[in-house]
Design a protein around this motif. Sequence first.
Motif, PDB file in Angstrom:
ATOM      1  N   ARG A 138      -0.067  20.567  -4.392  1.00 18.72           N
ATOM      2  CA  ARG A 138       1.305  20.662  -4.878  1.00 18.72           C
ATOM      3  C   ARG A 138       1.938  19.278  -4.991  1.00 18.72           C
ATOM      4  N   ALA A 139       1.528  18.355  -4.113  1.00 24.11           N
ATOM      5  CA  ALA A 139       2.083  16.998  -4.119  1.00 24.11           C
ATOM      6  C   ALA A 139       0.938  16.007  -4.283  1.00 24.11           C
ATOM      7  N   GLY A 140       1.051  15.106  -5.261  1.00 19.28           N
ATOM      8  CA  GLY A 140       0.048  14.075  -5.454  1.00 19.28           C
ATOM      9  C   GLY A 140      -1.197  14.611  -6.124  1.00 19.28           C
ATOM     10  N   HIS A 141      -2.227  13.777  -6.117  1.00 16.74           N
ATOM     11  CA  HIS A 141      -3.486  14.134  -6.764  1.00 16.74           C
ATOM     12  C   HIS A 141      -4.388  14.858  -5.768  1.00 16.74           C
ATOM     13  N   GLY A 142      -5.382  15.515  -6.268  1.00 22.89           N
ATOM     14  CA  GLY A 142      -6.312  16.224  -5.406  1.00 22.89           C
ATOM     15  C   GLY A 142      -6.891  17.449  -6.068  1.00 22.89           C
ATOM     16  N   TRP A 143      -7.117  17.379  -7.397  1.00 22.86           N
ATOM     17  CA  TRP A 143      -7.683  18.520  -8.111  1.00 22.86           C
ATOM     18  C   TRP A 143      -9.171  18.644  -7.808  1.00 22.86           C
ATOM     19  N   PHE A 144      -9.628  19.914  -7.768  1.00 20.52           N
ATOM     20  CA  PHE A 144     -11.056  20.173  -7.570  1.00 20.52           C
ATOM     21  C   PHE A 144     -11.433  21.425  -8.346  1.00 20.52           C
ATOM     22  N   GLY A 145     -12.618  21.413  -8.928  1.00 22.41           N
ATOM     23  CA  GLY A 145     -13.145  22.590  -9.597  1.00 22.41           C
ATOM     24  C   GLY A 145     -14.653  22.656  -9.448  1.00 22.41           C
ATOM     25  N   ALA A 146     -15.189  23.864  -9.331  1.00 23.83           N
ATOM     26  CA  ALA A 146     -16.635  24.048  -9.214  1.00 23.83           C
ATOM     27  C   ALA A 146     -17.016  25.421  -9.735  1.00 23.83           C
ATOM     28  N   GLU A 147     -18.219  25.491 -10.291  1.00 18.73           N
ATOM     29  CA  GLU A 147     -18.824  26.772 -10.673  1.00 18.73           C
ATOM     30  C   GLU A 147     -20.191  26.832 -10.024  1.00 18.73           C
ATOM     31  N   VAL A 148     -20.439  27.895  -9.272  1.00 16.68           N
ATOM     32  CA  VAL A 148     -21.634  27.986  -8.422  1.00 16.68           C
ATOM     33  C   VAL A 148     -22.399  29.262  -8.730  1.00 16.68           C
ATOM     34  N   GLU A 149     -23.723  29.130  -8.849  1.00 13.94           N
ATOM     35  CA  GLU A 149     -24.611  30.285  -9.013  1.00 13.94           C
ATOM     36  C   GLU A 149     -25.551  30.338  -7.808  1.00 13.94           C
ATOM     37  N   ALA A 150     -25.488  31.430  -7.079  1.00 16.77           N
ATOM     38  CA  ALA A 150     -26.337  31.597  -5.895  1.00 16.77           C
ATOM     39  C   ALA A 150     -27.739  32.004  -6.295  1.00 16.77           C
ATOM     40  N   GLY A 151     -28.715  31.546  -5.493  1.00 16.45           N
ATOM     41  CA  GLY A 151     -30.113  31.878  -5.733  1.00 16.45           C
ATOM     42  C   GLY A 151     -30.687  32.738  -4.627  1.00 16.45           C
ATOM     43  N   GLU A 152     -31.926  32.459  -4.274  1.00 18.44           N
ATOM     44  CA  GLU A 152     -32.640  33.285  -3.310  1.00 18.44           C
ATOM     45  C   GLU A 152     -32.181  33.024  -1.878  1.00 18.44           C
ATOM     46  N   ARG A 153     -32.329  34.039  -1.046  1.00 16.08           N
ATOM     47  CA  ARG A 153     -32.043  33.920   0.384  1.00 16.08           C
ATOM     48  C   ARG A 153     -33.022  32.941   1.023  1.00 16.08           C
ATOM     49  N   ILE A 154     -32.514  32.078   1.902  1.00 19.86           N
ATOM     50  CA  ILE A 154     -33.348  31.126   2.638  1.00 19.86           C
ATOM     51  C   ILE A 154     -33.709  31.759   3.977  1.00 19.86           C
ATOM     52  N   GLU A 155     -34.954  32.125   4.136  1.00 23.25           N
ATOM     53  CA  GLU A 155     -35.382  32.818   5.354  1.00 23.25           C
ATOM     54  C   GLU A 155     -35.607  31.850   6.513  1.00 23.25           C
ATOM     55  N   HIS A 156     -36.059  30.630   6.203  1.00 28.48           N
ATOM     56  CA  HIS A 156     -36.361  29.659   7.258  1.00 28.48           C
ATOM     57  C   HIS A 156     -35.725  28.320   6.875  1.00 28.48           C
ATOM     58  N   PRO A 157     -34.478  28.101   7.276  1.00 28.47           N
ATOM     59  CA  PRO A 157     -33.800  26.846   6.912  1.00 28.47           C
ATOM     60  C   PRO A 157     -34.540  25.625   7.453  1.00 28.47           C
ATOM     61  N   SER A 158     -34.492  24.550   6.699  1.00 23.40           N
ATOM     62  CA  SER A 158     -35.107  23.292   7.110  1.00 23.40           C
ATOM     63  C   SER A 158     -34.245  22.618   8.170  1.00 23.40           C
ATOM     64  N   PRO A 159     -34.779  21.598   8.859  1.00 23.58           N
ATOM     65  CA  PRO A 159     -33.952  20.854   9.817  1.00 23.58           C
ATOM     66  C   PRO A 159     -32.685  20.289   9.171  1.00 23.58           C
ATOM     67  N   LEU A 160     -32.776  19.787   7.933  1.00 18.02           N
ATOM     68  CA  LEU A 160     -31.577  19.281   7.268  1.00 18.02           C
ATOM     69  C   LEU A 160     -30.578  20.408   7.018  1.00 18.02           C
ATOM     70  N   GLU A 161     -31.033  21.561   6.580  1.00 20.87           N
ATOM     71  CA  GLU A 161     -30.122  22.686   6.328  1.00 20.87           C
ATOM     72  C   GLU A 161     -29.444  23.140   7.610  1.00 20.87           C
ATOM     73  N   ASN A 162     -30.166  23.158   8.714  1.00 17.81           N
ATOM     74  CA  ASN A 162     -29.538  23.490   9.992  1.00 17.81           C
ATOM     75  C   ASN A 162     -28.518  22.437  10.396  1.00 17.81           C
ATOM     76  N   PHE A 163     -28.825  21.169  10.162  1.00 16.71           N
ATOM     77  CA  PHE A 163     -27.887  20.085  10.478  1.00 16.71           C
ATOM     78  C   PHE A 163     -26.593  20.240   9.676  1.00 16.71           C
ATOM     79  N   LEU A 164     -26.705  20.587   8.409  1.00 19.32           N
ATOM     80  CA  LEU A 164     -25.537  20.635   7.531  1.00 19.32           C
ATOM     81  C   LEU A 164     -24.688  21.886   7.715  1.00 19.32           C
ATOM     82  N   THR A 165     -25.222  22.918   8.331  1.00 18.81           N
ATOM     83  CA  THR A 165     -24.469  24.175   8.437  1.00 18.81           C
ATOM     84  C   THR A 165     -24.231  24.641   9.865  1.00 18.81           C
TER      85      THR A 165
END
Length: 233
Positions: A138-165
């Motif tokens: 509402r005040a100042g700049h800060g626009w954001f937009g994204a379009e996302v398409e989900a894919g397959e379920r991750i059954e065994h997340p990698s160490p990086l994926e666990n770190f990030l989530t």
Amino acid sequence: MPSRHPEHRVPVAINVQHWRNLTFLHWPIEAARLQALIPPALVVDTFEGTAWVSITPFRMQYFGAPEGAFALVPDFTEVNVRTYVHGVDGHDGVWFFSLECSRLPVTVLLRQLGLPYQRSTTDQRERGGAVQYTSRRRAGHGWFGAEVEAGERIEHPSPLENFLTGRWNGYGRTRGRIWRTPIEHEPWPLHTARARCDPAALFAANALPHPHTSPVVHFSPLVHVRIGMPRPV
């Protein structure tokens, strides 16, 4: 996969939230550049020497009393900008640069708890198998937009994926102190995803360096979250 380990449980929740259609958009950032932007009581966390900044849009489907007794406000879209940290209290968690939100009561309430909520016009729509997010301050700049398409379920997340989530605390600063808020939810149902997004304005609004790579993207359809009492660090 992150789990409900006993140390991550919230025995008494002061707030319950349901996060729907949540997207993780992650960019690698030099740790020293981020460290200069956070309080000295916190240290930027890294994976194999690299720090990460995330923009995380989602639909707040429920924000209210524990056990789903009643919602405090109607559902809304929230867009978070954050990085990962360690506190001097020995815990790891999330440091928020901003949280874009369209509900004034939520913005006012959580700013009192030291979280940098920004009053924004936010929205989320599902079209043609994709999820579209938009946010404009509402005040100042800060626009954001994204379009996302989900894919397959991750059954065994990698160490990086666990770190990030796999984070179970949120840090904020109020009344001259750093506070840690514990968070509990079921394991993330993570999916692969691809995204088209424009993060530049939101990065600039938070004094973050412009990202020069495509994001690492993950999607989660729904988690149920319990928020504990904030504790001084």
